[in-house]
Motif scaffolding. Sequence first.
Motif, PDB file in Angstrom:
ATOM      1  N   ALA A   6       0.751  -1.084   0.041  1.00 31.55           N
ATOM      2  CA  ALA A   6       0.185   0.115   0.085  1.00 31.55           C
ATOM      3  C   ALA A   6       0.883   1.105  -0.079  1.00 31.55           C
ATOM      4  O   ALA A   6       1.752   1.403   0.826  1.00 31.55           O
ATOM      5  CB  ALA A   6      -1.015   0.120   1.335  1.00 31.55           C
ATOM      6  N   LEU A  63     -10.917   5.263  -0.138  1.00 36.97           N
ATOM      7  CA  LEU A  63     -10.905   3.809  -0.088  1.00 36.97           C
ATOM      8  C   LEU A  63     -10.987   3.249  -1.739  1.00 36.97           C
ATOM      9  O   LEU A  63     -12.206   3.131  -1.833  1.00 36.97           O
ATOM     10  CB  LEU A  63     -11.752   3.109   0.811  1.00 36.97           C
ATOM     11  CG  LEU A  63     -11.379   3.735   2.217  1.00 36.97           C
ATOM     12  CD1 LEU A  63     -12.322   3.048   3.327  1.00 36.97           C
ATOM     13  CD2 LEU A  63     -10.048   3.131   2.978  1.00 36.97           C
ATOM     14  N   GLY A  92      -6.568   0.116  -4.591  1.00 38.86           N
ATOM     15  CA  GLY A  92      -5.389  -0.049  -4.261  1.00 38.86           C
ATOM     16  C   GLY A  92      -4.302  -0.082  -5.341  1.00 38.86           C
ATOM     17  O   GLY A  92      -5.045  -0.480  -6.609  1.00 38.86           O
ATOM     18  N   TYR A 151      -3.367   4.996  -2.196  1.00 39.35           N
ATOM     19  CA  TYR A 151      -4.450   5.531  -1.438  1.00 39.35           C
ATOM     20  C   TYR A 151      -3.994   7.006  -1.244  1.00 39.35           C
ATOM     21  O   TYR A 151      -3.085   7.281  -1.079  1.00 39.35           O
ATOM     22  CB  TYR A 151      -4.634   4.758  -0.218  1.00 39.35           C
ATOM     23  CG  TYR A 151      -4.931   3.413  -0.289  1.00 39.35           C
ATOM     24  CD1 TYR A 151      -6.249   2.955  -0.240  1.00 39.35           C
ATOM     25  CD2 TYR A 151      -4.067   2.309  -0.518  1.00 39.35           C
ATOM     26  CE1 TYR A 151      -6.694   1.613  -0.550  1.00 39.35           C
ATOM     27  CE2 TYR A 151      -4.411   0.947  -0.579  1.00 39.35           C
ATOM     28  CZ  TYR A 151      -5.589   0.530  -0.745  1.00 39.35           C
ATOM     29  OH  TYR A 151      -5.894  -0.696  -0.777  1.00 39.35           O
ATOM     30  N   VAL A 160      -7.784   1.963   5.824  1.00 41.04           N
ATOM     31  CA  VAL A 160      -7.390   1.060   4.811  1.00 41.04           C
ATOM     32  C   VAL A 160      -7.118  -0.327   5.123  1.00 41.04           C
ATOM     33  O   VAL A 160      -7.496  -1.364   4.481  1.00 41.04           O
ATOM     34  CB  VAL A 160      -5.865   1.738   4.055  1.00 41.04           C
ATOM     35  CG1 VAL A 160      -5.479   0.608   2.933  1.00 41.04           C
ATOM     36  CG2 VAL A 160      -6.037   3.092   3.555  1.00 41.04           C
ATOM     37  N   HIS A 213     -10.423  -1.863   5.670  1.00 43.07           N
ATOM     38  CA  HIS A 213     -11.127  -1.994   4.242  1.00 43.07           C
ATOM     39  C   HIS A 213     -10.367  -3.229   3.563  1.00 43.07           C
ATOM     40  O   HIS A 213     -11.316  -4.073   3.150  1.00 43.07           O
ATOM     41  CB  HIS A 213     -10.740  -0.639   3.326  1.00 43.07           C
ATOM     42  CG  HIS A 213     -11.156  -0.783   2.014  1.00 43.07           C
ATOM     43  ND1 HIS A 213     -12.594  -0.792   1.758  1.00 43.07           N
ATOM     44  CD2 HIS A 213     -10.522  -0.827   0.829  1.00 43.07           C
ATOM     45  CE1 HIS A 213     -12.624  -0.848   0.205  1.00 43.07           C
ATOM     46  NE2 HIS A 213     -11.515  -1.046  -0.250  1.00 43.07           N
TER      47      HIS A 213
END
Length: 303
Positions: free
Chosen positions: A73, A90, A93, A96, A122, A125
Motif C-alpha cells: 500500500a 478507499l 489500491g 491510497y 485502509v 477495508h
Amino acid sequence: MANGGPVEHGYPHLETVRAAVTALYKRLSYDTIHAFATSVAPADVAFCDTDDLYLGAQRVARELVRHFRLPDARMIVSFREMRHAANVELAAGPEYFIELNDRFRTHRKDIGAALAHEVMHVYLHRLDLSFPGTRANEILTDTATTYLGAGWLLLDAYREDASSSQKLGYLTPEEFGYVLAKRSLVFGEDPATWFTSAQAYSAYTRGAAQARRDERQPPLTAAGWAGRRRYAKDRRHAQEHPAPSPAAAAPAAVAPYTFTPDGRGPLRVSFPCPTCHQRIRVPVRGRVRARCGLCRSVLECDT
C-alpha cells in the motif's frame, strides 16, 4: 476533530468499543493480534517544524503502513481546508490518497495521529471488517488503531485548557485510555511515558481504572465484596426460579452476567471475557477455571 469546541468525556461509546475489540479478535485471530505486541515508537513518527511538510508526512505514512503490515500500500498525502481532521479515498489500491486538514501544516506533531486513523481505515477495508453506520464504523477504526499499537498518538493529540481544546478521533479521551489500558494488560506495554500532553496522561489513568474494573466483575474471583454479595443473591434467585434471573435483563454495568438453565444439567452462568469481551458460559459449581476460546485468557472464577 474538536478544534476549540467542547470535548466529550466519559464512556458513551463503551459497548461499541467492546464489540470492536471482540470483532478484532474474531477477524484477525489470536496469533495476528499478538503480532502487534510492540506499539509504534515515538521516534519513528516524530515530526518537527524543520522537516519538509510533504516529505515528512510521506515518511510518517510509510512508517504506519509498515507497522500495520500493508507492504503493497502506498499513501499519497496532501493538505486542504476541510471540516474533519483527515479523509482517505478507499479504492482497490495499491495507491491510497489521504487528505489532511490544513491545520496540520502548523500542528505537525499531530500528523502521525491523523495518519494512523486513516491508514487503519485502509487496513480494515482490506480485511472487509466494518460496523453498520458511520459513527459505529469510526469507533471501530479508533479502537482498532489503538489496540493494534498506534492509537496512543490519537490520545496524545488531545489537549484542553480554559481557552482552547483539541481532540482527534471519535472516542472520548477516557475511551482511548480504556483501550490503551486493555492493550497494556495483554502485552505488558506501558504507554504512560510516551505522552507529551498532560491531559492525555490523565485520561489514560481514568481509562485504565475503568479497564481494571472489567477484571473485578463477578463471577471472577477478583470481584469485590459488594459484587460477590450481589452475585450470590442473583444466583440464589436463579436456582429457585427456573426462569431467567433478574440479572439477565439488567444493564451490563449493573450485572454483566446472566444465569440460564441447562436442561437436566447444572445451572450455567455466562459473562464477558475481561480481555476480548466474548461471552463465556460455565457451570455454576463453585471454583472454576475458564479459558476463553477467542483470546485464550485463563480466568479464575467462583461461580
